[in-house]
Design an enzyme around this catalytic site. Structure first.
Site, mmCIF file in Angstrom:
data_model
loop_
_atom_site.group_PDB
_atom_site.id
_atom_site.type_symbol
_atom_site.label_atom_id
_atom_site.label_comp_id
_atom_site.label_asym_id
_atom_site.label_seq_id
_atom_site.Cartn_x
_atom_site.Cartn_y
_atom_site.Cartn_z
ATOM 1 N N ASP A 37 31.800 84.169 -43.213
ATOM 2 C CA ASP A 37 31.932 83.326 -44.406
ATOM 3 C C ASP A 37 33.311 83.514 -45.055
ATOM 4 O O ASP A 37 33.698 84.622 -45.403
ATOM 5 C CB ASP A 37 30.811 83.717 -45.388
ATOM 6 N N THR A 76 30.021 76.476 -48.603
ATOM 7 C CA THR A 76 29.302 77.287 -47.617
ATOM 8 C C THR A 76 28.196 76.531 -46.888
ATOM 9 O O THR A 76 28.081 76.604 -45.660
ATOM 10 C CB THR A 76 28.711 78.524 -48.322
ATOM 11 N N LYS A 158 23.372 85.370 -46.487
ATOM 12 C CA LYS A 158 22.982 84.270 -47.381
ATOM 13 C C LYS A 158 21.832 83.457 -46.793
ATOM 14 O O LYS A 158 21.867 83.109 -45.607
ATOM 15 C CB LYS A 158 24.168 83.331 -47.608
ATOM 16 N N ASP A 332 32.786 79.077 -42.136
ATOM 17 C CA ASP A 332 32.246 77.894 -42.826
ATOM 18 C C ASP A 332 33.313 77.185 -43.658
ATOM 19 O O ASP A 332 33.149 76.036 -44.031
ATOM 20 C CB ASP A 332 31.049 78.287 -43.692
ATOM 21 N N HIS A 333 34.407 77.882 -43.966
ATOM 22 C CA HIS A 333 35.524 77.324 -44.751
ATOM 23 C C HIS A 333 36.580 78.403 -44.863
ATOM 24 O O HIS A 333 36.317 79.564 -44.513
ATOM 25 C CB HIS A 333 35.072 76.881 -46.156
HETATM 26 ZN ZN ZN Z 1 31.094 80.223 -47.624
#
Ligand code: ZN
Length: 533
Positions: A37, A76, A158, A332-333
């Site tokens: 992440d 996310t 998460k 994710d980014h």
């Molecule tokens: Zn994220």
């Protein structure tokens, strides 16, 4: 290298014989898909020379160092939803972490991406974790449809990472909540998770000394004052005994996640069944560290070195089990560092350009009963139907005069744009936003700040830096493919995370109709052979 039958047949048809390195690899028995992440392409490039463990191994595979989460809303949930679906948010439905649904069957109209708001008592803050909003199948769903013997497991820090990577048919799906790994009650039991949770509890109960940074990390230790947040840049993840929250927001979180993943491999004998299995892992700590301390301090350095080491341990375990596995790792980014670390490099968003301030100004000028916007630029239900156009036009006029605003676009403008394809580096801002657009879920107005603006007007403890913009610092991520059968390559082509699913599918001979997805199969085999259909 042992040649698979299909590749041998293909070779016989070639006019010029190819050597063993240019044929597609045999299907692996286990696919390991990892999302780190907030692991930006910039972080990968910066730290690549320092990796000595699992990330070094993957960097010796097939490396797309500057790949893209191509869409515009780089959060996310959307990012995780692209990785194993092959679909942009416009198709997969996950346009943001939260959206507003005025038709939701409850008082709370704010919808969390990974909840099922139909569950009795559900709110956006206390919800049942679900992949309900994901409108397309994941790789795991397609594998199980093709062969029900395939097992699909998702483990993440998460819940939204576990939900979006696991898809609709995961056999097991675990995430962190309140100091332990949990799953929905209806999901399958897993004694190994209880063992891991017990080990985690024992680890939390013991205080942790500060990590010792290697010299290149120590060189980054410089205190930076950040408003109410105090100072960042020098923290070394020391932790008091019993502090589960601190455990969860640093390197120990990822180590625990990998431990549970390894435990499930062992318990479920993943990679030893009649069909290929899928293990999806969401490593969340890099994002927590990035938001809390930014991306250029000693904290991120220690986090990435710990991650490198923990991934080495994880892969070593898979090796010792003798498993035939292939790995993909991406993010994710990306992210943007806090502006205070390098004065002059960026700035914080002025409150005057936030939905609250603009919504108040619009309401005042038009004589509306309440703020004109809720959430991130959804017109409030108190704006009369006949005055929506007027409210939007006034908001755009106010925003256009603000020096931090690059552009504004209405939902109608975005909707009228065709879904983009081709090289994502060349997509216009409207095209990026189009890839994030859904008529039911997207806001009425898209406000694009200038590239170096951090959308946190008033940083507090735990939240000083962020992502989410249309700009490449948030869009660019690495994509790394590794298996013992793949030949190392440095690739400059602009792969997208939506290309991951069809590429993995090709490695196991799974047919994915091109019209069902936005990505394309990446040819990982040098020379004449190809893994792609
Ligand atoms: Zn994220």
């Amino acid at each position: 290298m042992r040649l698979p039958i299909a590749a041998l047949l293909a070779l016989l048809c070639l006019t010029r014989p190819a050597d063993a390195q240019t044929v597609p690899p045999a299907p692996p028995k286990l696919i390991v898909a990892i999302s780190v992440d907030q692991f930006s392409a910039a972080l990968f490039r910066e730290y690549r020379p320092h990796f000595t463990g699992g990330l070094r191994r993957l960097a010796g595979g097939i490396v797309f160092a500057g790949a893209f989460q191509a869409h515009g809303t780089t959060e996310t949930c959307p990012g995780h939803a692209t990785i194993l679906t092959g679909a942009h948010p416009a198709r997969n439905g996950i346009v943001a972490n939260y959206w507003i649904d005025f038709d939701a069957p409850r008082a709370d109209k704010r919808i969390y991406c990974a909840e099922d708001e139909r569950a009795p008592g559900s709110t956006s803050g206390a919800y049942r974790v679900s992949e309900f909003h994901l409108r397309v199948p994941t790789l795991g769903d397609r594998m199980k449809r093709a062969d029900p013997a395939s097992r699909v497991v998702a483990v993440a820090g998460k819940d939204r990472a576990a939900a979006m990577l696991g898809g609709h048919e995961a056999d097991q799906r675990w995430w962190w909540k309140g100091g332990r790994f949990v799953q929905n009650h209806a999901d399958a039991p897993a004694p190994v998770a209880e063992q891991v949770n017990a080990a985690v509890a024992a680890a939390i109960a013991v205080a942790r000394a500060p990590l010792t940074p290697p010299p290149f990390c120590a060189a980054k230790a410089k205190a930076v004052a950040v408003g109410r947040a105090g100072s960042v840049g020098t923290f070394r993840f020391e932790r008091a005994a019993g502090d589960a929250a601190a455990f969860a927001r640093g390197p120990e979180m990822d180590a625990a996640t990998l431990t549970l993943a390894a435990g499930l491999v062992h318990q479920m004998q993943l990679g030893r069944g009649p069909a290929t299995d899928l293990l999806a892992i969401g490593l969340s700590a890099t994002d927590y560290v990035g938001h809390r301390y930014g991306s250029e301090g000693v904290e991120m350095c220690l986090q990435l070195m710990s991650l490198d080491s923990d991934l080495h341990g994880f892969f070593t375990l898979l090796d010792r089990l003798g498993l035939d596995y292939a790995v993909v790792l991406t993010a994710d980014h990306g992210s943007l560092d806090l502006p205070e670390r390098a004065p002059g490099s960026g700035e914080r968003l002025d409150r005057a350009a936030t939905p609250g301030a603009v919504g108040d100004a619009v309401a005042r000028q038009l004589g509306l009963p309440g703020p004109a916007f809720v959430g991130d630029w959804y017109l409030a239900s108190t704006v009369p139907e006949g005055r929506r156009g007027e409210a939007l036009a006034l908001a755009r006029q106010l925003l256009a005069a603000h020096p931090q605003v690059h552009a504004t676009h209405t939902a109608d403008e975005i909707a009228a744009t065709p879904l983009p394809s081709g090289d994502p580096a060349g997509w216009s801002i409207v095209q990026r936003l189009r890839a994030s657009y859904d008529a039911q879920r997207s806001p009425d107005l898209f406000v694009v700040h200038k590239p170096e603006v951090t959308a946190i007007p008033d940083p507090g403890e735990g939240y000083v830096a962020t992502h989410g913009t249309v700009w490449d610092h948030d869009r660019k991520v690495p994509i790394l493919f590794w298996s013992p059968m793949l030949i190392a390559q440095q690739r400059d082509d602009h792969a997208m995370t939506v290309d991951i699913m069809p590429t993995l599918a090709s490695l196991i001979g799974l047919n994915v109709p091109g019209e069902e997805i936005d990505g394309r199969c990446l040819d990982l085999v040098p020379g004449q052979g190809s893994n792609c259909p």
